[in-house]
Design a protein around this motif. Sequence first.
Motif, PDB file in Angstrom:
ATOM      1  N   MET A 151      43.908  35.363  44.032  1.00 50.14           N
ATOM      2  CA  MET A 151      43.451  34.726  42.873  1.00 50.14           C
ATOM      3  C   MET A 151      43.807  35.134  41.513  1.00 50.14           C
ATOM      4  SD  MET A 151      40.219  34.566  40.592  1.00 50.14           S
ATOM      5  CE  MET A 151      40.127  36.518  40.823  1.00 50.14           C
ATOM      6  N   GLU A 152      44.399  34.364  40.730  1.00 48.09           N
ATOM      7  CA  GLU A 152      44.693  34.732  39.442  1.00 48.09           C
ATOM      8  C   GLU A 152      43.654  34.513  38.555  1.00 48.09           C
ATOM      9  OE1 GLU A 152      48.811  34.652  38.110  1.00 48.09           O
ATOM     10  OE2 GLU A 152      49.456  34.669  40.120  1.00 48.09           O
ATOM     11  N   THR A 167      36.258  31.264  45.657  1.00 51.23           N
ATOM     12  CA  THR A 167      36.817  32.213  44.878  1.00 51.23           C
ATOM     13  C   THR A 167      35.992  33.497  44.551  1.00 51.23           C
ATOM     14  OG1 THR A 167      38.408  30.522  44.131  1.00 51.23           O
ATOM     15  CG2 THR A 167      38.376  32.790  42.783  1.00 51.23           C
ATOM     16  N   GLN A 168      36.407  34.677  44.823  1.00 52.36           N
ATOM     17  CA  GLN A 168      35.573  35.985  44.234  1.00 52.36           C
ATOM     18  C   GLN A 168      36.217  36.333  42.902  1.00 52.36           C
ATOM     19  OE1 GLN A 168      35.852  39.187  47.140  1.00 52.36           O
ATOM     20  NE2 GLN A 168      34.029  40.334  46.070  1.00 52.36           N
ATOM     21  N   LEU A 169      35.419  36.429  42.052  1.00 47.97           N
ATOM     22  CA  LEU A 169      35.737  37.193  40.946  1.00 47.97           C
ATOM     23  C   LEU A 169      35.783  38.551  40.877  1.00 47.97           C
ATOM     24  CD1 LEU A 169      34.596  34.138  40.088  1.00 47.97           C
ATOM     25  CD2 LEU A 169      34.006  35.031  37.909  1.00 47.97           C
ATOM     26  N   PRO A 170      36.590  39.290  39.953  1.00 48.22           N
ATOM     27  CA  PRO A 170      36.613  40.696  40.230  1.00 48.22           C
ATOM     28  C   PRO A 170      35.233  41.145  39.594  1.00 48.22           C
ATOM     29  CG  PRO A 170      38.139  39.691  38.438  1.00 48.22           C
ATOM     30  CD  PRO A 170      37.282  38.284  38.829  1.00 48.22           C
ATOM     31  N   THR A 216      30.707  38.510  43.324  1.00 45.21           N
ATOM     32  CA  THR A 216      30.492  37.308  42.558  1.00 45.21           C
ATOM     33  C   THR A 216      31.300  36.361  42.989  1.00 45.21           C
ATOM     34  OG1 THR A 216      29.449  38.683  40.789  1.00 45.21           O
ATOM     35  CG2 THR A 216      29.833  36.289  40.402  1.00 45.21           C
ATOM     36  N   TYR A 217      30.819  35.024  43.310  1.00 50.95           N
ATOM     37  CA  TYR A 217      31.746  33.890  44.197  1.00 50.95           C
ATOM     38  C   TYR A 217      31.462  32.498  43.310  1.00 50.95           C
ATOM     39  CZ  TYR A 217      32.494  37.105  47.829  1.00 50.95           C
ATOM     40  OH  TYR A 217      32.895  38.174  48.747  1.00 50.95           O
ATOM     41  N   VAL A 218      32.399  31.676  43.480  1.00 52.77           N
ATOM     42  CA  VAL A 218      32.155  30.525  42.879  1.00 52.77           C
ATOM     43  C   VAL A 218      31.681  29.688  44.043  1.00 52.77           C
ATOM     44  CG1 VAL A 218      33.328  28.286  42.121  1.00 52.77           C
ATOM     45  CG2 VAL A 218      34.212  30.360  41.356  1.00 52.77           C
ATOM     46  N   PRO A 219      30.469  29.168  43.814  1.00 52.79           N
ATOM     47  CA  PRO A 219      29.822  28.769  45.083  1.00 52.79           C
ATOM     48  C   PRO A 219      30.496  27.321  45.798  1.00 52.79           C
ATOM     49  CG  PRO A 219      28.451  28.202  43.144  1.00 52.79           C
ATOM     50  CD  PRO A 219      29.657  28.951  42.787  1.00 52.79           C
TER      51      PRO A 219
END
Length: 83
Positions: free
Chosen positions: A1-2, A34-37, A74-77
Amino acid sequence: MELHVVINGRKDLAGQLYQQLRSAIESGRLAAGTQLPPSRLLAEQLGVSRKTVSDTYAQLTYENYLTGIIGKGTYVPAHPAPL
């Protein structure tokens, strides 16, 4: 993921980060799952305080644009907030 976030100047850092992350989620550039940093890493990369990133993640979580899983990240649900 960028994750492409650009901070301009030194004013309203949290607002800039919030708008860019929310826009990326709404447009689908940050897809469901997507997992955030981690906040510490993103803060370091952007040259902002960890509190700025944590507060932004917290606001987006409150608005159901993100979800946090203790010990995992932390993720986008799967079903983000409606547009």
